[in-house]
Design a protein around this motif. Structure first.
Motif, PDB file in Angstrom:
ATOM      1  N   ALA A 304       0.859  -1.179   0.000  1.00 33.61           N
ATOM      2  CA  ALA A 304       0.000   0.000   0.000  1.00 33.61           C
ATOM      3  C   ALA A 304       0.898   1.233   0.000  1.00 33.61           C
ATOM      4  N   VAL A 305       0.335   2.365  -0.383  1.00 30.79           N
ATOM      5  CA  VAL A 305       1.094   3.621  -0.357  1.00 30.79           C
ATOM      6  C   VAL A 305       0.138   4.740   0.015  1.00 30.79           C
ATOM      7  N   LYS A 306       0.597   5.691   0.852  1.00 30.55           N
ATOM      8  CA  LYS A 306      -0.274   6.813   1.230  1.00 30.55           C
ATOM      9  C   LYS A 306       0.565   7.940   1.836  1.00 30.55           C
ATOM     10  N   TRP A 307      -0.056   9.119   1.924  1.00 32.73           N
ATOM     11  CA  TRP A 307       0.546  10.228   2.664  1.00 32.73           C
ATOM     12  C   TRP A 307       0.314   9.979   4.154  1.00 32.73           C
ATOM     13  N   VAL A 308       1.361  10.119   4.940  1.00 25.42           N
ATOM     14  CA  VAL A 308       1.270   9.860   6.380  1.00 25.42           C
ATOM     15  C   VAL A 308       1.667  11.121   7.140  1.00 25.42           C
ATOM     16  N   ASP A 309       0.849  11.492   8.146  1.00 24.97           N
ATOM     17  CA  ASP A 309       1.193  12.621   9.015  1.00 24.97           C
ATOM     18  C   ASP A 309       2.401  12.237   9.865  1.00 24.97           C
ATOM     19  N   ILE A 310       3.344  13.152   9.967  1.00 22.85           N
ATOM     20  CA  ILE A 310       4.585  12.862  10.699  1.00 22.85           C
ATOM     21  C   ILE A 310       4.480  13.291  12.158  1.00 22.85           C
ATOM     22  N   SER A 311       4.828  12.367  13.061  1.00 23.65           N
ATOM     23  CA  SER A 311       4.999  12.686  14.479  1.00 23.65           C
ATOM     24  C   SER A 311       5.849  11.585  15.090  1.00 23.65           C
ATOM     25  N   GLU A 312       6.249  11.769  16.333  1.00 18.26           N
ATOM     26  CA  GLU A 312       7.097  10.764  16.972  1.00 18.26           C
ATOM     27  C   GLU A 312       6.347   9.458  17.236  1.00 18.26           C
ATOM     28  N   LYS A 313       5.022   9.479  17.060  1.00 20.01           N
ATOM     29  CA  LYS A 313       4.241   8.262  17.299  1.00 20.01           C
ATOM     30  C   LYS A 313       4.395   7.247  16.174  1.00 20.01           C
ATOM     31  N   LEU A 314       4.951   7.675  15.041  1.00 18.59           N
ATOM     32  CA  LEU A 314       5.141   6.758  13.909  1.00 18.59           C
ATOM     33  C   LEU A 314       6.082   5.625  14.282  1.00 18.59           C
ATOM     34  N   GLN A 315       5.712   4.416  13.908  1.00 22.48           N
ATOM     35  CA  GLN A 315       6.624   3.282  14.069  1.00 22.48           C
ATOM     36  C   GLN A 315       6.931   2.774  12.661  1.00 22.48           C
ATOM     37  N   LEU A 316       8.168   3.003  12.239  1.00 23.86           N
ATOM     38  CA  LEU A 316       8.545   2.709  10.861  1.00 23.86           C
ATOM     39  C   LEU A 316       9.627   1.641  10.786  1.00 23.86           C
ATOM     40  N   TYR A 317       9.812   1.102   9.592  1.00 21.36           N
ATOM     41  CA  TYR A 317      10.794   0.054   9.317  1.00 21.36           C
ATOM     42  C   TYR A 317      12.228   0.550   9.550  1.00 21.36           C
ATOM     43  N   ALA A 318      13.074  -0.381  10.020  1.00 21.53           N
ATOM     44  CA  ALA A 318      14.523  -0.118  10.194  1.00 21.53           C
ATOM     45  C   ALA A 318      14.728   1.226  10.895  1.00 21.53           C
ATOM     46  N   SER A 319      15.552   2.120  10.312  1.00 23.14           N
ATOM     47  CA  SER A 319      15.868   3.388  10.970  1.00 23.14           C
ATOM     48  C   SER A 319      15.115   4.552  10.352  1.00 23.14           C
ATOM     49  N   HIS A 320      14.005   4.269   9.683  1.00 24.57           N
ATOM     50  CA  HIS A 320      13.320   5.311   8.930  1.00 24.57           C
ATOM     51  C   HIS A 320      12.719   6.405   9.813  1.00 24.57           C
ATOM     52  N   SER A 321      12.300   6.070  11.040  1.00 22.72           N
ATOM     53  CA  SER A 321      11.759   7.108  11.939  1.00 22.72           C
ATOM     54  C   SER A 321      12.825   8.167  12.223  1.00 22.72           C
ATOM     55  N   TYR A 322      14.049   7.711  12.332  1.00 17.36           N
ATOM     56  CA  TYR A 322      15.170   8.620  12.609  1.00 17.36           C
ATOM     57  C   TYR A 322      15.369   9.595  11.444  1.00 17.36           C
ATOM     58  N   PHE A 323      15.323   9.078  10.207  1.00 17.12           N
ATOM     59  CA  PHE A 323      15.473   9.947   9.034  1.00 17.12           C
ATOM     60  C   PHE A 323      14.353  10.988   9.001  1.00 17.12           C
ATOM     61  N   ILE A 324      13.126  10.516   9.265  1.00 20.93           N
ATOM     62  CA  ILE A 324      11.965  11.406   9.217  1.00 20.93           C
ATOM     63  C   ILE A 324      12.089  12.510  10.274  1.00 20.93           C
ATOM     64  N   LYS A 325      12.602  12.150  11.441  1.00 25.74           N
ATOM     65  CA  LYS A 325      12.763  13.146  12.511  1.00 25.74           C
ATOM     66  C   LYS A 325      13.726  14.252  12.090  1.00 25.74           C
ATOM     67  N   LEU A 326      14.814  13.869  11.419  1.00 29.25           N
ATOM     68  CA  LEU A 326      15.786  14.874  10.976  1.00 29.25           C
ATOM     69  C   LEU A 326      15.161  15.837   9.967  1.00 29.25           C
ATOM     70  N   VAL A 327      14.254  15.316   9.128  1.00 34.37           N
ATOM     71  CA  VAL A 327      13.579  16.175   8.157  1.00 34.37           C
ATOM     72  C   VAL A 327      12.670  17.181   8.868  1.00 34.37           C
ATOM     73  N   THR A 328      11.942  16.734   9.896  1.00 33.52           N
ATOM     74  CA  THR A 328      11.056  17.667  10.620  1.00 33.52           C
ATOM     75  C   THR A 328      11.866  18.764  11.304  1.00 33.52           C
ATOM     76  N   GLU A 329      13.050  18.417  11.806  1.00 36.01           N
ATOM     77  CA  GLU A 329      13.909  19.424  12.438  1.00 36.01           C
ATOM     78  C   GLU A 329      14.359  20.455  11.411  1.00 36.01           C
ATOM     79  N   LYS A 330      14.746  19.961  10.248  1.00 33.49           N
ATOM     80  CA  LYS A 330      15.232  20.852   9.190  1.00 33.49           C
ATOM     81  C   LYS A 330      14.135  21.821   8.750  1.00 33.49           C
ATOM     82  N   LEU A 331      12.898  21.343   8.641  1.00 34.87           N
ATOM     83  CA  LEU A 331      11.798  22.168   8.131  1.00 34.87           C
ATOM     84  C   LEU A 331      10.999  22.862   9.242  1.00 34.87           C
TER      85      LEU A 331
END
Length: 345
Positions: A304-331
């Motif tokens: 499946a594929v979809k737009w997902v709202d970003i927050s620390e509650k996300l539980q993602l594969y491998a280290s992907h939550s970490y990558f997403i967190k860095l993007v939120t900090e940058k923006l």
């Protein structure tokens, strides 16, 4: 063993993983891999070997049984992960999956096969055997995982001896209401960011739609190709439809982008002799105009594929939550309702 070149010893000393802790972690208090420390104050591309003040450790790379098998890794005490700690009784299990031994185009032969003499730590024909983290040790003809022991030798599910290179495109936009206004989080007041997530077929976890770099392929091409294949199902499109998609994506992928992370990934498929490395890159659609018109459709590796709202509650594969967190900090987007320590550039 091959001696480490001058200057790289410090880089190789760190027992490394993407699950980063900035404070010392007690053995009894092992966090789940998805809860990355909220004290990470990095807002620039991070090469983790250069962050000497940070303690790193293997977490997912010690997953047992090994993914897709009944093979149990030999257990490794926390203080014996690093190669600099002598451990004469270390007796890892040897395992390479049948799918790899079958000799597909994306896999190397076995190390002792006739005619196979890989050039480690350099570009080997079309295959990139350099690590994003600098030089790695080659011992008895086999590359050695730069982060430490994993309890398993061979290649497991990975095709290449040494680094296996992947690319992860993080495509983001602002969450907007029906009037087109950005939606702010009610507690933090920060705007909510969304990213394109796929649900992996192999494990059912949500993830960034990334994949492996093909031999001879530039990272920028991999990032775009993987996004098209996994999030837009481009492989099933007619040539006309594919051309239209590529024209729309050209704007997004040709604009200024942010390299979120380059380097070693703490991945459940890693072994003592083969490991995952990635380059995660953020492509942000500030106005939303590019991505609004793109029809998201799950491709071959995605359920499946979809737009997902970003927050620390996300539980993602491998280290992907970490990558997403860095993007939120940058923006400057919303991440956590708990403010945590102040971050300074």
């Amino acid at each position: 063993p091959m001696p480490l070149p001058a200057g790289s010893l410090r880089r190789a000393v760190a027992v490394l993983s993407l699950s980063v802790v900035l404070s010392a972690r007690s053995a009894a208090q092992r966090r789940p891999a998805h809860s990355i420390s909220s004290a990470n104050c990095w807002s620039h591309p991070v090469n983790m070997f250069d962050s000497y003040n940070v303690k790193f450790y293997h977490s997912k790379a010690l997953t047992s049984p090994y993914p897709g098998s009944h093979v149990e890794r030999s257990q490794i005490p926390e203080d014996k992960v690093g190669w600099l700690t002598e451990w004469k009784d270390y007796n890892p299990v040897e395992y390479t999956a049948k799918s790899v031994l079958a000799g597909p185009s994306w896999a190397d032969p076995q190390i002792n096969d006739k005619g196979f003499s890989p050039k480690f730590n350099e570009r080997d024909g079309e295959v990139e055997r350099k690590s994003l983290n600098g030089l790695y040790v080659v011992e008895n003809g086999r590359p050695r995982n730069p982060v430490g022991r994993t309890g398993l030798t061979g290649r497991g599910l990975l095709g290449r001896w040494g680094p296996n290179h992947a690319a992860d495109p993080v495509v983001t936009r602002w969450k907007r209401d029906r009037s087109g206004n950005k939606v702010a989080h009610p507690v933090t007041g920060k705007n909510i960011l969304q990213f394109v997530a796929i649900k992996r077929r192999d494990c059912g976890e949500w993830a960034i739609p990334g994949g492996m770099v093909d031999p001879g392929e530039k990272i920028s091409a991999t990032l775009r190709r993987e996004f098209e294949e996994e999030a837009l199902n481009s492989l099933q499109k007619s040539p006309e439809e594919k051309a239209k998609l590529e024209k729309q994506l050209r704007n997004l992928f040709s604009q200024e982008h942010f390299v979120v992370y380059r380097g070693y990934v703490d991945d459940p498929r890693n072994t003592d002799n083969a490991w995952m490395e990635t380059e995660a890159v953020n492509y942000h659609d500030e106005t939303g105009e590019t991505m609004d018109n793109l029809p998201l459709e799950a491709g071959d590796d995605a359920g499946a594929v979809k737009w997902v709202d970003i927050s620390e509650k996300l539980q993602l594969y491998a280290s992907h939550s970490y990558f997403i967190k860095l993007v939120t900090e940058k923006l400057g987007a919303h991440w956590s309702e708990d403010p945590g320590p102040e971050c300074h550039e």
